[in-house]
Design an enzyme around this catalytic site. Structure first.
Site, PDB file in Angstrom:
ATOM      1  CG  ASN A  92      10.950  34.110  71.583  1.00  0.00           C
ATOM      2  OD1 ASN A  92      11.021  34.648  70.659  1.00  0.00           O
ATOM      3  ND2 ASN A  92      10.426  34.196  72.792  1.00  0.00           N
ATOM      4  CD  GLU A  99       2.740  42.613  70.183  1.00  0.00           C
ATOM      5  OE1 GLU A  99       2.973  42.746  71.628  1.00  0.00           O
ATOM      6  OE2 GLU A  99       1.512  42.952  69.807  1.00  0.00           O
ATOM      7  CB  CYS A 129       7.750  38.015  75.168  1.00  0.00           C
ATOM      8  SG  CYS A 129       6.285  37.516  74.103  1.00  0.00           S
TER       9      CYS A 129
HETATM   10  N1  LIG Z   1       6.137  40.817  73.007  1.00  0.00           N
HETATM   11  C1  LIG Z   1       6.375  39.972  72.220  1.00  0.00           C
HETATM   12  O1  LIG Z   1       5.496  39.415  71.492  1.00  0.00           O
HETATM   13  C2  LIG Z   1       7.694  39.261  72.110  1.00  0.00           C
HETATM   14  C3  LIG Z   1       8.790  39.818  72.829  1.00  0.00           C
HETATM   15  N2  LIG Z   1       9.902  39.344  72.866  1.00  0.00           N
HETATM   16  C4  LIG Z   1      11.139  39.830  73.285  1.00  0.00           C
HETATM   17  O2  LIG Z   1      12.402  39.601  72.430  1.00  0.00           O
HETATM   18  C5  LIG Z   1      13.466  39.562  73.508  1.00  0.00           C
HETATM   19  C6  LIG Z   1      14.357  38.157  72.833  1.00  0.00           C
HETATM   20  O3  LIG Z   1      14.442  38.179  71.540  1.00  0.00           O
HETATM   21  P1  LIG Z   1      15.778  38.671  70.836  1.00  0.00           P
HETATM   22  O4  LIG Z   1      15.870  37.961  69.332  1.00  0.00           O
HETATM   23  O5  LIG Z   1      16.980  38.587  71.689  1.00  0.00           O
HETATM   24  O6  LIG Z   1      15.504  40.299  70.553  1.00  0.00           O
HETATM   25  P2  LIG Z   1      16.289  41.361  69.870  1.00  0.00           P
HETATM   26  O7  LIG Z   1      15.718  42.518  70.334  1.00  0.00           O
HETATM   27  O8  LIG Z   1      17.805  41.112  70.219  1.00  0.00           O
HETATM   28  O9  LIG Z   1      16.176  41.140  68.351  1.00  0.00           O
HETATM   29  C7  LIG Z   1      15.044  40.976  67.731  1.00  0.00           C
HETATM   30  C8  LIG Z   1      15.177  41.151  66.085  1.00  0.00           C
HETATM   31  O10 LIG Z   1      15.710  42.708  65.912  1.00  0.00           O
HETATM   32  C9  LIG Z   1      16.921  42.516  65.221  1.00  0.00           C
HETATM   33  N3  LIG Z   1      17.806  43.795  65.272  1.00  0.00           N
HETATM   34  C10 LIG Z   1      18.538  43.918  66.311  1.00  0.00           C
HETATM   35  N4  LIG Z   1      19.055  45.192  66.026  1.00  0.00           N
HETATM   36  C11 LIG Z   1      18.149  45.979  64.846  1.00  0.00           C
HETATM   37  C12 LIG Z   1      18.474  47.020  64.415  1.00  0.00           C
HETATM   38  N5  LIG Z   1      18.950  48.154  64.874  1.00  0.00           N
HETATM   39  N6  LIG Z   1      17.291  47.314  63.490  1.00  0.00           N
HETATM   40  C13 LIG Z   1      16.468  46.430  63.151  1.00  0.00           C
HETATM   41  N7  LIG Z   1      16.389  44.944  63.573  1.00  0.00           N
HETATM   42  C14 LIG Z   1      17.360  44.953  64.570  1.00  0.00           C
HETATM   43  C15 LIG Z   1      17.461  41.350  65.593  1.00  0.00           C
HETATM   44  O11 LIG Z   1      18.486  40.890  64.602  1.00  0.00           O
HETATM   45  P3  LIG Z   1      19.659  40.139  65.109  1.00  0.00           P
HETATM   46  O12 LIG Z   1      19.369  38.822  65.547  1.00  0.00           O
HETATM   47  O13 LIG Z   1      20.240  39.992  63.570  1.00  0.00           O
HETATM   48  O14 LIG Z   1      20.370  40.929  65.999  1.00  0.00           O
HETATM   49  C16 LIG Z   1      16.338  40.390  65.684  1.00  0.00           C
HETATM   50  O15 LIG Z   1      15.706  40.003  64.301  1.00  0.00           O
HETATM   51  C17 LIG Z   1      13.064  39.720  74.628  1.00  0.00           C
HETATM   52  O16 LIG Z   1      13.093  40.785  75.309  1.00  0.00           O
HETATM   53  C18 LIG Z   1      11.652  39.307  74.651  1.00  0.00           C
HETATM   54  O17 LIG Z   1      10.841  39.598  75.686  1.00  0.00           O
HETATM   55  C19 LIG Z   1      10.014  37.823  72.137  1.00  0.00           C
HETATM   56  C20 LIG Z   1       9.084  37.343  71.598  1.00  0.00           C
HETATM   57  C21 LIG Z   1       7.808  37.709  71.847  1.00  0.00           C
HETATM   58  O1  LIG Z   2       7.817  35.178  72.086  1.00  0.00           O
HETATM   59  C1  LIG Z   2       7.078  34.885  72.926  1.00  0.00           C
HETATM   60  O2  LIG Z   2       7.291  34.674  73.836  1.00  0.00           O
HETATM   61  C2  LIG Z   2       5.535  34.687  72.347  1.00  0.00           C
HETATM   62  O3  LIG Z   2       5.188  35.708  71.641  1.00  0.00           O
HETATM   63  C3  LIG Z   2       4.789  34.178  73.414  1.00  0.00           C
HETATM   64  O4  LIG Z   2       4.022  33.131  72.763  1.00  0.00           O
HETATM   65  P1  LIG Z   2       3.537  32.110  73.826  1.00  0.00           P
HETATM   66  O5  LIG Z   2       2.933  32.691  75.021  1.00  0.00           O
HETATM   67  O6  LIG Z   2       2.497  31.264  72.944  1.00  0.00           O
HETATM   68  O7  LIG Z   2       4.648  31.036  74.418  1.00  0.00           O
END
Ligand SMILES: NC(=O)C1=CN([C@@H]2O[C@H](COP(=O)(O)OP(=O)(O)OC[C@H]3O[C@@H](n4cnc5c(N)ncnc54)[C@H](OP(=O)(O)O)[C@@H]3O)[C@@H](O)[C@H]2O)C=CC1
Ligand SMILES: O=C(O)[C@H](O)COP(=O)(O)O
Length: 483
Positions: free
Chosen positions: A162, A258, A292
């Site tokens: 994202n 995170e 997130c």
């Molecule tokens: N707290 C925070 O700062 C944030 C949290 N998020 C959270 O992330 C989620 C959405 O993002 P999304 O990209 O769908 O998350 P995912 O958990 O699906 O993927 C995150 C990353 O992990 C990789 N990945 C997947 N499986 C593995 C594995 N077994 N070992 C190592 N890496 C792996 C993915 O690769 P690939 O794409 O190739 O599967 C991607 O690069 C939501 O739950 C959101 O809340 C998002 C942004 C900020």
């Molecule tokens: O991935 C997310 O959602 C971000 O860590 C949140 O960033 P923002 O609050 O600046 O949108």
């Protein structure tokens, strides 16, 4: 050499200082969430290539760590300049690949350049300390401890889709400034944006091998990377179940996670509803709720619930829905599976008698913003992170009830509390289990120099520029025993 090699571009991976095709001969098609067609291909790198990249990073890291902080900083400053110079191209890649509104995508690039420059300055100003031995009973002034921060080795940076540029750079920049080598694994849907970002970095003339970009499905190379003996620290942002899996796979390796959230907006009966409505709307629906830190539930005091819901309804119906090219707030979700998932949460709530205030309309993966009232604890949407444009409203009788519901969630990323009574706000903030509580504002990560963390299933460790530098380095103590 640029990574582009053909018209519908097949992007190369950046391995040990070279842009190259993977020896796997396999590529992964990247489909745009709103164009609904393939926009390019990225390499599916092999485990052997991962080994080579990690080895190259270790070799390069030794001399990288010997450069002065200003020398390392100069490369990063040039990286920030390159990002700014190419902001339109990179923003277009973000828009097409993850469906983020063009203006927001451009802001992401500019924010990233700012973050990199701040990281350089922060690293330049990190100080060690010295300790006198006579500070402890029986100690001597002749014993002098010098405490410095040294790199960990090679950092594995894994980013979500994202914020494919900002959340990647927020790991890469501190890792490099702290003197580490980096293996960067972008989200597959986000790889093209990540590649463009690393192209900008490679144009700075950074020493060969210090960073490699390994594209490939997390499910295929993820575990291999995470369990690799050559990785000395992992910084991961993504979903909670992936994060939990990673923490089980990685043994004895410093790990910062995170993860997801279910951030509540607690609206007290004395809240300034203008402020609450504006913050909730922006917090819940920007980028279709694919943040997130999005507000993912409203816990509103019964006394103002109807007024709040009716004001939210009016605002939700004004939201622009459509293409990121038009800067619509509500854009198609990252893929059809994500839209099915959100639709499932809406259907479940409606089956269990939630009130549909507005929304629940769908065209493929474009979900219209949906406001649900009278949501109860039995409904999945009360607890599960949708990562989409649906906002459940739960009525409460008191602050205590709101706090109890807030804390009953497995997540603890952020929370907002809306009240005009500062004592009350601080009282609620103290009791809510979350990394950050926002008083009279939306939940959000920035400004990027603030600590950013989740508790419970929302994470482990702390990000934010200063804390990332700390987590990507360790203390080294040298003790002088003087005559
Ligand atoms: N707290 C925070 O700062 C944030 C949290 N998020 C959270 O992330 C989620 C959405 O993002 P999304 O990209 O769908 O998350 P995912 O958990 O699906 O993927 C995150 C990353 O992990 C990789 N990945 C997947 N499986 C593995 C594995 N077994 N070992 C190592 N890496 C792996 C993915 O690769 P690939 O794409 O190739 O599967 C991607 O690069 C939501 O739950 C959101 O809340 C998002 C942004 C900020
Ligand atoms: O991935 C997310 O959602 C971000 O860590 C949140 O960033 P923002 O609050 O600046 O949108």
């Amino acid at each position: 050499m640029a990574s582009n090699v053909s018209e519908l571009t097949t992007y190369n991976a950046f391995l040990a200082g070279e842009w190259k095709k993977s020896s796997s001969g396999e590529t992964i098609a990247i489909k745009s969430p709103y164009l609904r067609e393939t926009i390019g291909y990225v390499q599916a790198v092999t485990q052997d290539e991962v080994d080579q990249a990690i080895q190259a990073a270790h070799e390069a890291q030794k001399s990288w760590a010997l450069l002065s902080l200003s020398e390392r900083g100069a490369y990063l400053e040039r990286w920030a300049d390159e990002l700014e110079k190419n902001d339109k191209e990179i923003a277009t890649a973000i828009m097409q690949e993850v469906g983020k509104g063009y203006n927001d995508a451009r802001k992401e690039v500019v924010r990233t350049a700012d973050l990199i420059r701040y990281t350089v300055q922060e690293a330049l100003h990190l100080h060690g300390e010295s300790l006198r031995g006579d500070g402890f009973p029986g100690g001597s002034q002749k014993k002098l401890g010098i405490v410095e921060r040294v790199p960990l080795g090679v950092v594995l940076a894994i980013a979500p889709f994202n914020y494919p540029v900002n959340l990647s750079a927020s790991k890469i920049a501190p890792a490099l400034m702290a003197g580490n080598g980096v293996i960067f694994k972008p989200a597959t849907q986000g790889s093209i944006s990540g590649i463009k970002m690393v192209e900008a970095l490679s144009r700075t003339g950074l020493p060969k091998g210090i960073i490699s970009l390994t594209t490939g499905r997390g499910s295929v190379i993820g575990d291999y990377l995470v369990e690799h003996k050559g990785i000395n620290m992992i910084s991961f942002t993504g979903g909670s179940s992936t994060g939990r899996h990673l923490s089980q796979q990685s043994a004895m390796i410093p790990l910062v996670l995170e993860l997801g959230g279910k951030d509540p907006a607690i609206v007290c009966e004395d809240a300034d509803l203008d402020v609450a409505v504006k913050s909730i709307m922006n917090g819940a629906f920007s980028y279709s709720g694919q943040r997130c830190t999005a507000i993912k539930r409203v816990l509103v005091n019964e006394k103002v619930a109807d007024e709040l819901v009716s004001r939210l309804k009016a605002e939700v119906e004004k939201l622009t829905v459509g293409s990121p090219e038009d800067d619509s707030t509500i854009v198609p979700l990252i893929d059809d599976k994500a839209a099915d998932f959100v639709q499932g949460l809406i259907d479940d709530a409606l089956d269990k008698n939630a009130t549909l205030v507005t929304g629940n309309k769908r065209e493929d993966n474009l979900l219209y913003p949906t406001l649900l009232d009278n949501v109860t604890e039995e409904m999945k949407v009360a607890w599960i992170e949708p990562f989409g444009p649906v906002l459940p409203v739960i009525h409460v009788q008191s602050d205590d009830e709101a706090i109890a519901l807030a804390n009953k969630s497995e997540f603890g990323l952020q929370a907002s509390v809306f009240t005009q009574d500062i004592d009350r706000a601080l009282d609620v903030a103290r009791q809510v289990e979350a990394g950050t509580v926002q008083i009279n504002g939306r939940t959000e990560r920035g400004p990027d120099h603030f600590p950013f963390l989740g508790v419970k299933a929302s994470g482990m460790g702390v990000q934010g520029i200063h804390n990332s530098l700390i987590s990507m380095s360790r203390q080294k103590v040298t003790v002088m025993n003087l005559k």
